[in-house]
Design an enzyme around this catalytic site. Structure first.
Site, mmCIF file in Angstrom:
data_model
loop_
_atom_site.group_PDB
_atom_site.id
_atom_site.type_symbol
_atom_site.label_atom_id
_atom_site.label_comp_id
_atom_site.label_asym_id
_atom_site.label_seq_id
_atom_site.Cartn_x
_atom_site.Cartn_y
_atom_site.Cartn_z
ATOM 1 N N ARG A 84 1.870 75.135 19.894
ATOM 2 C CA ARG A 84 2.852 74.041 20.060
ATOM 3 C C ARG A 84 2.475 73.119 21.221
ATOM 4 O O ARG A 84 2.803 71.925 21.207
ATOM 5 C CB ARG A 84 4.262 74.605 20.245
ATOM 6 C CG ARG A 84 4.481 75.343 21.551
ATOM 7 C CD ARG A 84 5.852 76.030 21.588
ATOM 8 N NE ARG A 84 6.198 76.564 22.896
ATOM 9 C CZ ARG A 84 5.732 77.707 23.407
ATOM 10 N NH1 ARG A 84 4.869 78.434 22.709
ATOM 11 N NH2 ARG A 84 6.109 78.117 24.603
ATOM 12 N N HIS A 85 1.760 73.651 22.190
ATOM 13 C CA HIS A 85 1.376 72.821 23.339
ATOM 14 C C HIS A 85 0.313 71.800 22.939
ATOM 15 O O HIS A 85 0.306 70.676 23.431
ATOM 16 C CB HIS A 85 0.884 73.703 24.488
ATOM 17 C CG HIS A 85 1.896 74.720 24.895
ATOM 18 N ND1 HIS A 85 3.125 74.377 25.403
ATOM 19 C CD2 HIS A 85 1.889 76.072 24.818
ATOM 20 C CE1 HIS A 85 3.823 75.469 25.653
ATOM 21 N NE2 HIS A 85 3.104 76.520 25.296
ATOM 22 N N CYS A 127 -5.739 64.142 47.576
ATOM 23 C CA CYS A 127 -5.429 63.081 48.543
ATOM 24 C C CYS A 127 -4.319 63.618 49.433
ATOM 25 O O CYS A 127 -4.050 64.825 49.409
ATOM 26 C CB CYS A 127 -5.076 61.755 47.851
ATOM 27 S SG CYS A 127 -3.604 61.784 46.821
ATOM 28 N N GLY A 159 -1.214 59.761 44.578
ATOM 29 C CA GLY A 159 -2.103 58.632 44.256
ATOM 30 C C GLY A 159 -3.213 59.049 43.307
ATOM 31 O O GLY A 159 -3.499 58.356 42.315
ATOM 32 N N MET A 160 -3.843 60.172 43.576
ATOM 33 C CA MET A 160 -4.923 60.652 42.719
ATOM 34 C C MET A 160 -4.414 60.947 41.310
ATOM 35 O O MET A 160 -5.109 60.679 40.322
ATOM 36 C CB MET A 160 -5.560 61.920 43.306
ATOM 37 C CG MET A 160 -6.475 61.669 44.490
ATOM 38 S SD MET A 160 -7.947 60.720 44.050
ATOM 39 C CE MET A 160 -8.973 61.063 45.498
ATOM 40 N N HIS A 170 0.129 75.295 29.403
ATOM 41 C CA HIS A 170 0.872 74.333 28.579
ATOM 42 C C HIS A 170 0.207 72.962 28.516
ATOM 43 O O HIS A 170 0.370 72.252 27.521
ATOM 44 C CB HIS A 170 2.294 74.146 29.127
ATOM 45 C CG HIS A 170 3.163 75.359 28.951
ATOM 46 N ND1 HIS A 170 4.523 75.324 29.145
ATOM 47 C CD2 HIS A 170 2.862 76.644 28.613
ATOM 48 C CE1 HIS A 170 5.033 76.544 28.931
ATOM 49 N NE2 HIS A 170 4.035 77.362 28.622
ATOM 50 N N THR A 185 -0.975 63.374 49.450
ATOM 51 C CA THR A 185 0.130 63.991 48.707
ATOM 52 C C THR A 185 -0.290 64.488 47.334
ATOM 53 O O THR A 185 0.457 65.237 46.695
ATOM 54 C CB THR A 185 1.245 62.953 48.460
ATOM 55 O OG1 THR A 185 0.649 61.853 47.734
ATOM 56 C CG2 THR A 185 1.839 62.454 49.768
ATOM 57 N N GLY A 186 -1.402 63.997 46.836
ATOM 58 C CA GLY A 186 -1.824 64.278 45.457
ATOM 59 C C GLY A 186 -1.259 63.261 44.477
ATOM 60 O O GLY A 186 -1.684 63.199 43.324
ATOM 61 N N ASP A 213 -9.862 61.773 49.111
ATOM 62 C CA ASP A 213 -9.888 60.701 50.107
ATOM 63 C C ASP A 213 -9.792 61.367 51.485
ATOM 64 O O ASP A 213 -9.875 62.598 51.604
ATOM 65 C CB ASP A 213 -8.783 59.653 49.848
ATOM 66 C CG ASP A 213 -7.386 60.146 50.186
ATOM 67 O OD1 ASP A 213 -7.232 61.343 50.525
ATOM 68 O OD2 ASP A 213 -6.431 59.345 50.110
ATOM 69 N N HIS A 214 -9.592 60.553 52.519
ATOM 70 C CA HIS A 214 -9.524 61.096 53.884
ATOM 71 C C HIS A 214 -8.365 62.072 54.062
ATOM 72 O O HIS A 214 -8.467 63.028 54.814
ATOM 73 C CB HIS A 214 -9.432 59.950 54.902
ATOM 74 C CG HIS A 214 -8.355 58.954 54.562
ATOM 75 N ND1 HIS A 214 -8.468 58.079 53.492
ATOM 76 C CD2 HIS A 214 -7.140 58.714 55.111
ATOM 77 C CE1 HIS A 214 -7.374 57.337 53.416
ATOM 78 N NE2 HIS A 214 -6.554 57.704 54.384
#
Ligand code: RB5
Length: 147
Positions: A133-134, A66, A71-72, A99, A68-69, A9-10
């Site tokens: 295991r992951h 975005c 929302g995405m 992981h 903060t990251g 986004d912007h």
């Protein structure tokens, strides 16, 4: 040549442009899902474009940015088969692949310096999933269907 999709986004536009040029240096075919400028857009629309491209099999992995990251991450992880991981540093980038078998790297464009963001992206691109295991745990996540 691997095809990779990137969208923002912007709040992530400037970092998207920087990461796009890095990807081109390393011989990726880059699909830009937008946004095309710093003008305000709605992050879920861009997130969905990137997700659909990955779920269609056209790209194996993608990058979303975005402000903060956050929302995405919320938007992309609504889709089954998507493991979108918000990474802040080298270690989270590495572990999100080893992981979590991350197929979308999510970044906060307003939080990260360019050098750090490039290191995160390169680490994420070059780290393999460890399976074992992951994989069992990821299968459990896929079974989750909470109300
Ligand atoms: C847009 O102003 C901002 O809310 C967005 O980029 C993102 O940080 C949302 O989580």
């Amino acid at each position: 040549m691997e095809k990779i999709i990137i969208g923002s986004d912007h709040g992530g536009y400037e970092l998207k442009e920087i990461l796009k040029s890095e990807l081109l240096k390393f011989d990726f075919e880059v699909i830009d899902a937008g946004c095309p400028s710093k003008a305000s857009v709605h992050f879920p629309e861009i997130g969905e474009k990137v997700v659909r491209e990955i779920l269609s099999g056209s790209c194996k992995r993608g990058i979303l940015i975005c402000g903060t990251g956050i929302g995405m991450s919320i938007a992309a992880n609504r889709f089954k088969g998507i493991r979108a991981t918000l990474c802040h540093d080298h270690l989270t980038a590495e572990l999100s692949r080893q992981h979590n078998n991350s197929n979308i790297l999510v970044l906060g464009g307003r939080l990260l310096g360019d050098v750090c963001a490039i290191d995160i992206m390169q680490t994420w691109l070059n780290t393999e999933f460890q399976g074992g295991r992951h994989q069992i745990r990821l299968d459990m996540v896929d079974q989750c269907n909470f109300e």
